[in-house]
Design an enzyme around this catalytic site. Sequence first.
Site, PDB file in Angstrom:
ATOM      1  N   ASP A 441       0.257   1.944  17.355  1.00  0.00           N
ATOM      2  CA  ASP A 441      -0.943   1.862  16.520  1.00  0.00           C
ATOM      3  C   ASP A 441      -2.155   1.400  17.318  1.00  0.00           C
ATOM      4  O   ASP A 441      -2.023   0.857  18.433  1.00  0.00           O
ATOM      5  CB  ASP A 441      -0.670   0.883  15.364  1.00  0.00           C
ATOM      6  CG  ASP A 441      -1.267   1.345  14.056  1.00  0.00           C
ATOM      7  OD1 ASP A 441      -2.325   1.994  14.098  1.00  0.00           O
ATOM      8  OD2 ASP A 441      -0.677   1.049  13.007  1.00  0.00           O
ATOM      9  N   ASP A 498      -3.558   7.373   6.713  1.00  0.00           N
ATOM     10  CA  ASP A 498      -2.900   6.331   5.918  1.00  0.00           C
ATOM     11  C   ASP A 498      -2.842   6.724   4.454  1.00  0.00           C
ATOM     12  O   ASP A 498      -2.260   6.003   3.643  1.00  0.00           O
ATOM     13  CB  ASP A 498      -3.650   4.995   6.055  1.00  0.00           C
ATOM     14  CG  ASP A 498      -3.171   4.200   7.268  1.00  0.00           C
ATOM     15  OD1 ASP A 498      -2.207   4.625   7.918  1.00  0.00           O
ATOM     16  OD2 ASP A 498      -3.770   3.143   7.558  1.00  0.00           O
TER      17      ASP A 498
HETATM   18  C1  GLA Z   1      -2.087   0.714  10.285  1.00  0.00           C
HETATM   19  C2  GLA Z   1      -1.243   1.945  10.130  1.00  0.00           C
HETATM   20  C3  GLA Z   1      -0.275   1.768   8.981  1.00  0.00           C
HETATM   21  C4  GLA Z   1       0.586   0.553   9.243  1.00  0.00           C
HETATM   22  C5  GLA Z   1      -0.292  -0.657   9.468  1.00  0.00           C
HETATM   23  C6  GLA Z   1       0.508  -1.868   9.896  1.00  0.00           C
HETATM   24  O1  GLA Z   1      -2.940   0.537   9.200  1.00  0.00           O
HETATM   25  O2  GLA Z   1      -2.048   3.070   9.945  1.00  0.00           O
HETATM   26  O3  GLA Z   1       0.533   2.922   8.822  1.00  0.00           O
HETATM   27  O4  GLA Z   1       1.413   0.778  10.359  1.00  0.00           O
HETATM   28  O5  GLA Z   1      -1.273  -0.420  10.480  1.00  0.00           O
HETATM   29  O6  GLA Z   1      -0.289  -2.978  10.058  1.00  0.00           O
END
Ligand code: GLA
Length: 698
Positions: A441, A498
């Site tokens: 991430d 997301d």
């Molecule tokens: C980001 C990612 C999510 C999740 C969160 C965890 O927002 O896009 O899918 O993994 O981090 O903190």
Amino acid sequence: MTRVWRLDDGQQTLVLAAKADLLPQCMYWGRSLPRGEDLTALAAAHGLDVTGGMLDENPDLSLCPEASHSFPGQPGMILRDALGRGVLPRFRFEAEDSDGNNLRLRYRDADLGLGLAFRFQTDAQTHVITCDTALTSDQPVHLDWLAAPVLPGPQLSDEVMDVSGRWCGEFQVNRTPWSAGIRLRESRTGRSGHEHFPGLLIPARGTTNTSGETYAFHYGWSGGHRMLAEELQDGRRQIQFGHAVQTETAPGTAFHTAPLYITYSAAGLNGCAVAFQRHVRDRIVQMPKPDRPRPVHYNCWEAVYFDHKLPVLQEIAERAAKLGAERFVLDDGWFGQRDDDRRSLADWTVDPRKYPDGLMPLIDHVQALGMTFGIWFEPEMINPDSETFRAHPEWVLGPEGQILGRQQMVLNMALPEVQGYLYDRIAAILSAYPIDYIKWDHNRLLPAPDAAQTRGSYALLDRLRADFPLVEIESCASGGGRIDFGILQRTQRVWLSDSNDALERLRIQHDAALFLPGLVTGSHVGPRHCHTSGRVLDISIRAWVAAQRYMGFEMDPRELTEHEADVLTKVTTWWKANRDWMRRADILRLDSADPAVIAEQQIAEDGARFVVFAGKAATSAQILPRPLRLTGLDPAARYAVQLLNRDTAPGLSRGSPALKMDPLHLSGASLMQMGVNLPWHFPETMWVLEGTRLETAI
Ligand code: GLA
């Protein structure tokens, strides 16, 4: 004397020509020219008239337009010497190398001690041309801007299509009419960015998804790019792509742009989309085990967030496996003291409060259920509230007092000690546990864009991949904030958004397919009550939208009713039965006559089968569905087409359109020209059509 060079890949021809020793210009780019075309005559014919209010000659729109050559638009390079004084090079031909698919042209400004090189590589299978520009200098110089090879924008085109977006709303296509001046986009957040995906499509007048000419560009860099589409006063147009300006923060003697991927097609937007999809699939992404079926994911983020409890995760894993999941991904919350998003980033050791016996009890359980295990990292980030920050505040990128993003700061990836630390921590976890997948991430924007940061991230990824070649990596950045062909050279999947809202996802996926194959595009079935949009959607549309791409689940499976579990299991079973051919399928966007319907057709490499997903995203203006025209079929072949989920037709569908009753047996020509009549359906539903080519022709 005119120098000429010609590139061909069976679909497109690109001709470069230079007056004597000057930099070359692209004279022609488009549909293949006859083999025997006289390129010197072509170059002469390319010359334009001169009239009042102009210089006595038109300055070249070269592969790197030069201010020193009176070019009236944006130059291809902006350079300063060590003292910060502007430098205006005048390059002259030095050498050329070419072999089959590769062309390399070298130029030099001997007075200033500068070298400039352009590289082009053609690909007869994917029809994507890869090109870049490199600059060398005998003395250190400051580079503010360097464009990858600059190409002319087509004249018979009324608009440019580029891609913006936001968190939970990636891949929004903008159409901007050409006019005198510049359409300039620049991603200055240190990532390829939700806000400015580094891609551009230029349709010729009248082009649709399925027909017409299109020119397409993608800049393969994850550190933020700049794009400009400029129309000069004389009517000529130029396209430039490069790193965001002034992201080379130190003086240097060698610089190069990222690869610029370009393609021309006469088969509509889909022609370019398919070229990019195939190029990503066959040339960019490296799968550790290319023939292994893509495992169905389960990701626990939206089920438990930071609240990790072993028995709960074990129960969730059991239910996920029963639904058909084959890989369990433990998301954020397993390390340091990570009980919320305010702490512990950079402390990459397992939290002993949550996992007193380490991760093995969970992994053993997951493996006993037949799933592999994946894990989340956010390597480039650090929370001020972390052991690592307390020990090494000097590792942070950017000034003190900077604005935080999600309560976090960024590690300076250009520092070897930071790369070394992260390598050791991640390698320790990968060595201690049987992990076959990382969700990588990158949730905040950089305090200021810096190319060295991106090179540092690439170096860490490359080192980990070399030492753990069987571990797959997914690129995530608050969803789709870091998607580009540069990161895809180092990863195998992208977390597109997301948003697990199936309606939003349907649209995002549709537009992302202009650049991305299904194979790398992660798509998960979210909770019934979507966490990011608040919408409540039926399991059927949630499942089918995920099944359009690389399928997974992200809801808490304990919330599923028996009916929901049943539908999801069936769709997952369908996906598993089809994933092997879909992995190599082309995604063709259909020209839907109804704006409420977002439809696509995925067609197998050998053309023997296809699937159509027709998502009804909204209520239609008219009562009945408009015919949906298919594409990419052999007009003379016969196909059997059946409506896979016809049993979901609601009672309000009272008629008997043929597709609702039996499979259709029709020619490719009629399926493409007349189209198919789908039964009436509610909004927020998806019709799924399967087609197979029959042995007997018409
Ligand atoms: C980001 C990612 C999510 C999740 C969160 C965890 O927002 O896009 O899918 O993994 O981090 O903190």
